[in-house]
Design a protein around this motif. Structure first.
Motif, PDB file in Angstrom:
ATOM      1  N   SER A   8       0.833  -1.201   0.000  1.00 39.39           N
ATOM      2  CA  SER A   8       0.000   0.000   0.000  1.00 39.39           C
ATOM      3  C   SER A   8       0.870   1.253   0.000  1.00 39.39           C
ATOM      4  O   SER A   8       1.919   1.292   0.620  1.00 39.39           O
ATOM      5  N   GLU A  12      -5.578   4.913   0.409  1.00 42.73           N
ATOM      6  CA  GLU A  12      -6.919   4.829   1.012  1.00 42.73           C
ATOM      7  C   GLU A  12      -7.157   5.862   2.106  1.00 42.73           C
ATOM      8  O   GLU A  12      -8.276   6.071   2.536  1.00 42.73           O
TER       9      GLU A  12
ATOM     10  N   GLU B 410       6.593   3.972  -3.491  1.00 43.87           N
ATOM     11  CA  GLU B 410       5.380   4.033  -2.663  1.00 43.87           C
ATOM     12  C   GLU B 410       5.497   5.102  -1.575  1.00 43.87           C
ATOM     13  O   GLU B 410       4.515   5.810  -1.280  1.00 43.87           O
TER      14      GLU B 410
END
Lengths: 48, 534
Positions: A8, A12, B410
């Motif tokens: 991730s 979110e 990321e």
């Protein structure tokens, strides 16, 4: 592939996950140059 | 990640396994061997795929496996889309053509040059010096002298030496000369509001820890740089929590004037996270030390680590400790930079022009940055990619694979999307570090690390005679880039101003010395042409 599984990136937790499209050409230039200025600052700070 | 020499005449040859990698006729490809990496090769008889990449599961397998054309195509597509770093070569016998594809991470850049029908590739730019002429790209040389910067570009300041930047690919064939192609620009993440319940520091630490586990799950023995600044502290504090044995850390210590504050931060980190630390006094190994590898082997690469001699001591200690992978804090600063819309910083700000540049060098600078062939926006900050270029070769020379957990796509995407209040004053990093148990001594040091006394000690005292001798026989003057007399007098004047002007005013002299030494290094490594009897 297990050790390289995609993780991730926290998307979110933002109000919208709609990702920015590419900057317009003028914005890219501006962003590149601002980055270059920032990079020079960082480089000088580290190197001197 | 690869070293290779491939002759045009071998492009149509069959590839086979060699002792260290792969070969075809007089051509060879050598993958970098490290537990963090894997390599493999396949062929369908017509095309051969050679891959070296950050690790999945296959380890090092240089035996060439026969596959169908369809399987080769699938393996090639998987290789170029590999989510970690990779270097992939595709050789086509029928087309007598080579493609070299770099991954999106830019961790260990590949340098390329072409000479007399042979393509050379290497992760060590200096290893290609024997195949280059001692010549500079005039515009990039002027930029380097004025700004002490090698723009992140397929062009380098050394004429004929190309840099395969992140995500780029190179093509070369029996009919075409070497050509490097950039990928499309990556989307630029923009700030957006966080959900009310979002715990930004916890998400930051979650991403960081998950990224680091990717490399720690199997194989490599980890070490980490520890200057004691925010970036190295974050990496070390996170790493120490997820390794099974005490993390080994390596710190470059500043001069006595700055060392107390640095040591307090390092002491806290070493005690709190039970680190096994090795420290090196930077002033004992100043730049251009005659015993250092840079001067001893005459391998000066202008964009490499400024404190290379001292850093080499740390990397040597790491290797002797059995470390195979080094974490660093590269990329931490860039996570919190203001976006273009948040800064009023002048785009063309480049400080005062060095007084010793010639009129023609200043003329070359007029077109900058518009005419510099910079790589497009990548998933990782440009200055972090430049940092990889500065440090990767030294790590690989010591058998170490460098990993920068603060420069993962990321984490970059997450931080670049944070609202400004989390990026200003690096609040996200400071808060995350506090969550890991660090005191304000570490999270909020009153001053940033300052290596300027070490830099000045090098330029003004320890290496002054050496610098003057370089400038007195300036090759850059011969190339019309600097005025030798003005260079010498400006250098003397700057040394006399020590303590009265900022050390960064002396950066152009260091940049000049590096280019002077680079030209001499290339000349020293050029093979002497064989004498052919009549």
């Amino acid at each position: 592939m297990d050790v390289i599984k995609q993780i991730s990136d926290g998307s979110e937790w933002f109000e919208t996950t709609e990702e920015a499209t590419h900057f317009s050409e003028a914005e890219v230039d501006r962003a590149t140059m601002a980055k270059a200025a920032g990079a020079r600052d960082a480089q000088k700070k580290k190197k001197t | 990640m690869l070293k290779f020499r491939i002759a045009r005449s071998d492009l149509s040859s069959h590839w086979s396994t060699s002792a260290d990698g792969w070969q075809a006729g007089g051509s060879s490809v050598l993958p970098f061997r490290n537990p963090a990496l894997e390599s493999f090769a396949v062929t369908d008889g017509e095309r051969t795929l050679l891959v070296n990449r950050e690790r999945g599961t296959v380890s090092h397998a240089t035996a060439i496996t026969n596959v169908s054309p369809e399987e080769l195509r699938e393996l090639f597509e998987e290789a170029v889309a590999w989510p970690l770093d990779h270097l992939t070569l595709l050789l086509s016998r029928h087309e007598a053509r080579l493609e070299a594809h770099a991954g999106r991470w830019g961790t260990a850049p590949l340098y390329l040059c072409e000479r007399d029908g042979v393509l050379y590739g290497d992760w060590d730019a200096a290893a290609l010096y024997p195949y280059l002429d001692a010549a500079l790209d005039p515009q990039l040389a002027a930029v380097f002298l004025a700004r002490f910067a090698q723009p992140y570009s397929r062009r380098t300041v050394i004429e004929g030496l190309m840099w395969l930047t992140t995500g780029a690919h190179a093509t070369w064939s029996a009919r075409e000369s070497l050509s490097l192609h950039y990928p499309p620009a990556e989307p630029v993440p923009r700030p957006r509001p966080l959900k009310a319940e979002a715990d930004a520091p916890a998400i930051f630490l979650g991403i960081l820890e998950a990224s680091m586990r990717r490399w720690l799950d199997r194989g490599p023995i980890a070490g980490a740089h520890l200057s004691g600044g925010l970036d190295s502290a974050l990496v070390v504090a996170t790493g120490a929590r997820i390794v099974d044995t005490p993390l080994r850390t390596y710190g470059l210590l500043m001069t006595r004037e700055q060392r107390d504050a640095q040591q307090r931060r390092r002491d806290e980190l070493i005690a709190r996270f039970e680190l096994r630390d090795t420290a090196v006094m930077g002033e004992d190994f100043l730049p251009f030390d005659g015993d250092g590898a840079r001067m001893r082997t005459q391998r000066v690469v202008p964009w490499e680590e400024i404190y290379q001699e001292a850093t080499d001591r740390l990397l040597l200690a790491a290797r002797e400790d059995g470390v195979t992978m080094m974490f660093s804090g590269i990329g931490g600063d860039e996570l919190c930079y203001p976006h273009a819309t948040e800064t009023t910083k002048a785009a063309d700000e480049c400080g005062v022009m060095p007084s010793f540049l010639t009129a023609s060098a200043i003329e070359l600078l007029r077109d900058v940055p518009a005419s510099i062939d910079c790589a497009p926006t990548a998933a990782i900050s440009t200055s972090a990619l430049e940092g990889f270029g500065a440090s990767a070769t030294r790590n690989l020379q010591f058998g170490l694979w460098p990993v920068s957990p603060l420069a993962t796509p990321e984490l970059v995407r997450f931080c670049r999307r944070l609202p400004r209040e989390w990026r200003d004053d690096r609040r996200i990093a400071r808060t995350a570090l506090a969550r890991l148990g660090c005191s304000t001594v570490v999270t909020h040091p009153p001053e940033v690390d300052d290596f300027s006394p070490m830099f000045d000690r090098c330029l003004i005292t320890a290496r002054r005679d050496f610098m003057r001798s370089l400038f007195a026989e300036s090759r850059l003057a011969g190339l019309g880039l600097v005025d030798r007399d003005r260079l010498l007098s400006a250098y003397d004047a700057s040394c006399a101003q020590a303590g009265k002007e900022e050390p960064e005013a002396r950066l152009p002299f260091f940049a000049t010395a590096l280019l002077e030494l680079t030209l001499r290094s290339i000349d020293a490594r050029r093979p002497i042409a064989p004498v052919i009897a009549a």
